[in-house]
Design a protein around this motif. Structure first.
Motif, mmCIF file in Angstrom:
data_model
loop_
_atom_site.group_PDB
_atom_site.id
_atom_site.type_symbol
_atom_site.label_atom_id
_atom_site.label_comp_id
_atom_site.label_asym_id
_atom_site.label_seq_id
_atom_site.Cartn_x
_atom_site.Cartn_y
_atom_site.Cartn_z
ATOM 1 N N LEU A 274 38.813 60.032 34.703
ATOM 2 C CA LEU A 274 39.594 58.812 34.555
ATOM 3 C C LEU A 274 38.719 57.694 34.004
ATOM 4 C CD1 LEU A 274 41.541 58.767 37.968
ATOM 5 C CD2 LEU A 274 42.439 59.433 35.731
ATOM 6 N N ASP A 275 39.292 56.918 33.107
ATOM 7 C CA ASP A 275 38.681 55.666 32.664
ATOM 8 C C ASP A 275 39.505 54.527 33.255
ATOM 9 O OD1 ASP A 275 36.697 56.876 31.051
ATOM 10 O OD2 ASP A 275 38.145 57.124 29.423
ATOM 11 N N PHE A 276 38.814 53.529 33.801
ATOM 12 C CA PHE A 276 39.495 52.385 34.410
ATOM 13 C C PHE A 276 39.254 51.143 33.565
ATOM 14 C CE2 PHE A 276 38.325 55.127 38.060
ATOM 15 C CZ PHE A 276 39.604 55.445 38.496
ATOM 16 N N GLU A 277 40.337 50.488 33.197
ATOM 17 C CA GLU A 277 40.241 49.215 32.473
ATOM 18 C C GLU A 277 40.571 48.113 33.474
ATOM 19 O OE1 GLU A 277 42.762 46.857 29.079
ATOM 20 O OE2 GLU A 277 42.591 49.034 28.869
ATOM 21 N N ARG A 278 39.549 47.399 33.891
ATOM 22 C CA ARG A 278 39.707 46.379 34.924
ATOM 23 C C ARG A 278 40.169 45.058 34.316
ATOM 24 N NH1 ARG A 278 36.860 42.033 36.928
ATOM 25 N NH2 ARG A 278 36.769 41.764 39.206
ATOM 26 N N PHE A 279 41.108 44.400 34.975
ATOM 27 C CA PHE A 279 41.467 43.042 34.577
ATOM 28 C C PHE A 279 41.905 42.263 35.804
ATOM 29 C CE2 PHE A 279 45.374 45.459 34.201
ATOM 30 C CZ PHE A 279 46.401 44.595 34.606
ATOM 31 N N THR A 280 41.734 40.953 35.733
ATOM 32 C CA THR A 280 42.115 40.082 36.841
ATOM 33 C C THR A 280 43.345 39.273 36.458
ATOM 34 O OG1 THR A 280 40.602 38.348 36.091
ATOM 35 C CG2 THR A 280 39.760 39.917 37.731
ATOM 36 N N TYR A 281 43.996 38.739 37.473
ATOM 37 C CA TYR A 281 45.230 37.981 37.266
ATOM 38 C C TYR A 281 45.307 36.910 38.349
ATOM 39 C CZ TYR A 281 50.208 37.065 36.440
ATOM 40 O OH TYR A 281 51.413 36.471 36.150
ATOM 41 N N GLN A 282 45.746 35.731 37.970
ATOM 42 C CA GLN A 282 45.931 34.652 38.932
ATOM 43 C C GLN A 282 47.327 34.774 39.536
ATOM 44 O OE1 GLN A 282 43.435 32.473 39.679
ATOM 45 N NE2 GLN A 282 44.708 31.709 41.380
ATOM 46 N N GLY A 283 47.395 35.283 40.748
ATOM 47 C CA GLY A 283 48.690 35.501 41.396
ATOM 48 C C GLY A 283 48.927 36.975 41.643
ATOM 49 N N ASP A 284 50.192 37.373 41.585
ATOM 50 C CA ASP A 284 50.596 38.756 41.850
ATOM 51 C C ASP A 284 51.036 39.375 40.524
ATOM 52 O OD1 ASP A 284 51.670 41.129 42.744
ATOM 53 O OD2 ASP A 284 52.853 40.249 44.353
ATOM 54 N N TYR A 285 50.315 40.377 40.048
ATOM 55 C CA TYR A 285 50.566 40.909 38.708
ATOM 56 C C TYR A 285 51.822 41.767 38.638
ATOM 57 C CZ TYR A 285 49.949 43.304 34.264
ATOM 58 O OH TYR A 285 50.153 43.801 33.008
ATOM 59 N N GLN A 286 52.003 42.701 39.591
ATOM 60 C CA GLN A 286 53.127 43.633 39.460
ATOM 61 C C GLN A 286 53.948 43.806 40.736
ATOM 62 O OE1 GLN A 286 51.140 47.196 38.098
ATOM 63 N NE2 GLN A 286 50.581 47.874 40.160
ATOM 64 N N GLY A 287 53.531 43.170 41.822
ATOM 65 C CA GLY A 287 54.348 43.190 43.040
ATOM 66 C C GLY A 287 54.281 44.466 43.847
ATOM 67 N N CYS A 288 53.416 45.400 43.481
ATOM 68 C CA CYS A 288 53.267 46.652 44.222
ATOM 69 C C CYS A 288 51.869 47.206 43.956
ATOM 70 C CB CYS A 288 54.339 47.668 43.813
ATOM 71 S SG CYS A 288 54.256 48.180 42.076
ATOM 72 N N THR B 52 45.150 38.138 52.355
ATOM 73 C CA THR B 52 45.784 37.234 51.390
ATOM 74 C C THR B 52 44.758 36.822 50.341
ATOM 75 O OG1 THR B 52 47.278 36.374 53.089
ATOM 76 C CG2 THR B 52 47.016 35.060 51.086
ATOM 77 N N HIS B 53 45.111 37.021 49.073
ATOM 78 C CA HIS B 53 44.218 36.654 47.975
ATOM 79 C C HIS B 53 45.031 35.982 46.876
ATOM 80 C CE1 HIS B 53 40.870 39.057 49.570
ATOM 81 N NE2 HIS B 53 41.787 39.957 49.894
ATOM 82 N N GLU B 54 44.546 34.860 46.389
ATOM 83 C CA GLU B 54 45.221 34.162 45.292
ATOM 84 C C GLU B 54 45.086 34.941 43.989
ATOM 85 O OE1 GLU B 54 47.165 31.482 45.544
ATOM 86 O OE2 GLU B 54 46.837 31.663 47.703
ATOM 87 N N GLN B 55 43.908 35.461 43.747
ATOM 88 C CA GLN B 55 43.679 36.246 42.533
ATOM 89 C C GLN B 55 43.938 37.726 42.788
ATOM 90 O OE1 GLN B 55 39.615 34.471 41.474
ATOM 91 N NE2 GLN B 55 40.430 35.022 39.469
ATOM 92 N N SER B 56 44.045 38.464 41.701
ATOM 93 C CA SER B 56 44.309 39.884 41.820
ATOM 94 C C SER B 56 43.395 40.653 40.864
ATOM 95 C CB SER B 56 45.776 40.180 41.487
ATOM 96 O OG SER B 56 46.176 41.408 42.037
#
Length: 381
Positions: free
Chosen positions: A249-263, A289-293
């Motif tokens: 597996l290759d993992f492409e990491r990215f961050t998001y401010q809030g909730d990216y996909q809800g699951c 609880t985390h603001e970022q994701s």
């Protein structure tokens, strides 16, 4: 006895702990710079999210002894994996259940109606499914197969489902109720602080020493009375007969401010989406609880010698080569091959722990009875 264990993942840790408690001296070496193998978890420095570094690991089992064992080393909190899937422009619930069926076909069927409807979709001309595709067509029909199984499987395994055995799809996960819990086991959860502290606790015994960033060298075995090998089976023999096939597996990491996909997990069934799924790691610890994701896009491909092996392929060519390596291993003395890589099998965590506990007990029984210790406690074939 002086016991050498190669690999500080679940197999090495559990066997080492059991044998150390029985009075043996256990030396565990691992080429990585951390314990836990592919179960390794750590806090993301940027967001504080607990990361499953090598992809998500969700603990689920019907084995009460194994459940009590892991809870003896850490606190598990309730977690149920509720997977969603994007396909053909919609978002659906997995495994396929009554909501998925009604959404997908635009119906409002009750359970008995849905059973009859799916039975009518099935290809009943297939009486003895031999391939993955035949298995799916026989039980759910072409529409559901092509939306949820075909493209995903092509991406995951790098070949057509017509080339894969029906056994890969052992039980078609279809439910005629609204239960969207991905697993069906009695005990399901996540360690509150991640898997690595749990494995640290298992390894915390005066009879165990752990050496990280330490590749195996043959002279190590010369100083040991017995070796437990949880590395690649073919790797023990320096790949003398060829390499067993794996997907990585290759993992492409990215961050998001809030909730990216809800699951926690969103699968992508369409073939033109290059990744198989996106995992959002803060949802694996819903008590935090985390603001970022932090998210991973997962891409599956054939493993090269430099890659981390994830999924054993176990098709015809690999099984023939596996049989040759098993014969070679069986003729080897003072070595027992264990775990996912050592037995070239896909193992869930609970099965890995169960086999490790049983392996340690069988080893001690062999010593007590004066019998030779077998190369495999669980046959890879």
């Amino acid at each position: 006895m002086q016991i050498l264990l190669i690999g500080a993942g679940l197999s090495g840790a559990v066997i080492g702990r059991r044998l150390a408690e029985a009075g043996h001296s256990c030396r565990i070496v691992d080429s990585r710079n951390h314990i836990g193998g592919n179960c390794h978890t750590e806090r993301d420095a940027e967001t504080g999210v607990m990361m499953h570094v090598y992809g998500p690991h969700i603990f689920h089992t019907d084995d009460e002894e194994v459940w009590n064992y892991v809870n003896g080393f850490t606190e598990f909190l309730p977690f149920q994996n509720r997977v969603k899937a994007q396909a053909r422009g919609g978002v659906y619930s997995l495994p396929i259940n009554l909501l998925t069926i009604n959404q997908f076909f635009g119906k409002t069927m009750r359970p008995e109606e849905a059973k009859a409807f799916i039975a009518a979709q099935a290809d009943t001309s297939i009486t003895d499914p031999q391939t993955f595709e035949e298995q799916a067509l026989r039980f759910v029909g072409r529409d559901l197969y092509e939306a949820f199984f075909k493209g995903y499987t092509e991406k995951q395994w790098g070949c057509s489902p017509t080339e894969l055995p029906a056994s890969i799809l052992k039980r078609l996960p279809v439910r005629f109720n609204y239960d969207d819990n991905y697993f069906f086991h009695r005990f399901q959860g996540m360690p509150r602080d991640g898997y690595t502290p749990m494995i640290e606790a298992i390894l915390d015994h005066p009879g165990i020493t752990v050496e990280l960033s330490t590749p195996y060298a043959a002279e190590m075995a010369a100083k040991a009375d017995h070796v437990f090998w949880s590395g690649p089976l073919d790797g023990y023999f320096d790949y003398a007969l060829g390499r067993l096939g794996y997907r990585t597996l290759d993992f492409e990491r990215f961050t998001y401010q809030g909730d990216y996909q809800g699951c926690a997990v969103m699968n992508y069934g369409d073939r033109d989406v290059p990744y198989t799924r996106i995992t959002e790691h803060k949802h694996f610890s819903p008590w935090e609880t985390h603001e970022q994701s932090v998210c991973y896009r997962e891409y599956s491909r054939a493993a090269t010698p430099e890659d981390i092996p994830y999924y054993p392929i176990r098709l015809v060519e690999e099984k023939a080569l596996l049989a040759d390596y098993v014969a070679k291993a069986t003729a080897t003395e003072r070595v027992t091959f264990v775990g996912r890589l050592g037995t070239y099998r896909y193992l869930d965590m609970d099965v890995t722990i169960r086999e490790a506990l049983d392996t340690a007990d069988a080893f001690m029984n062999c010593l007590a009875d004066g019998r030779p210790v077998p190369a495999f406690m669980s046959s890879p074939l």
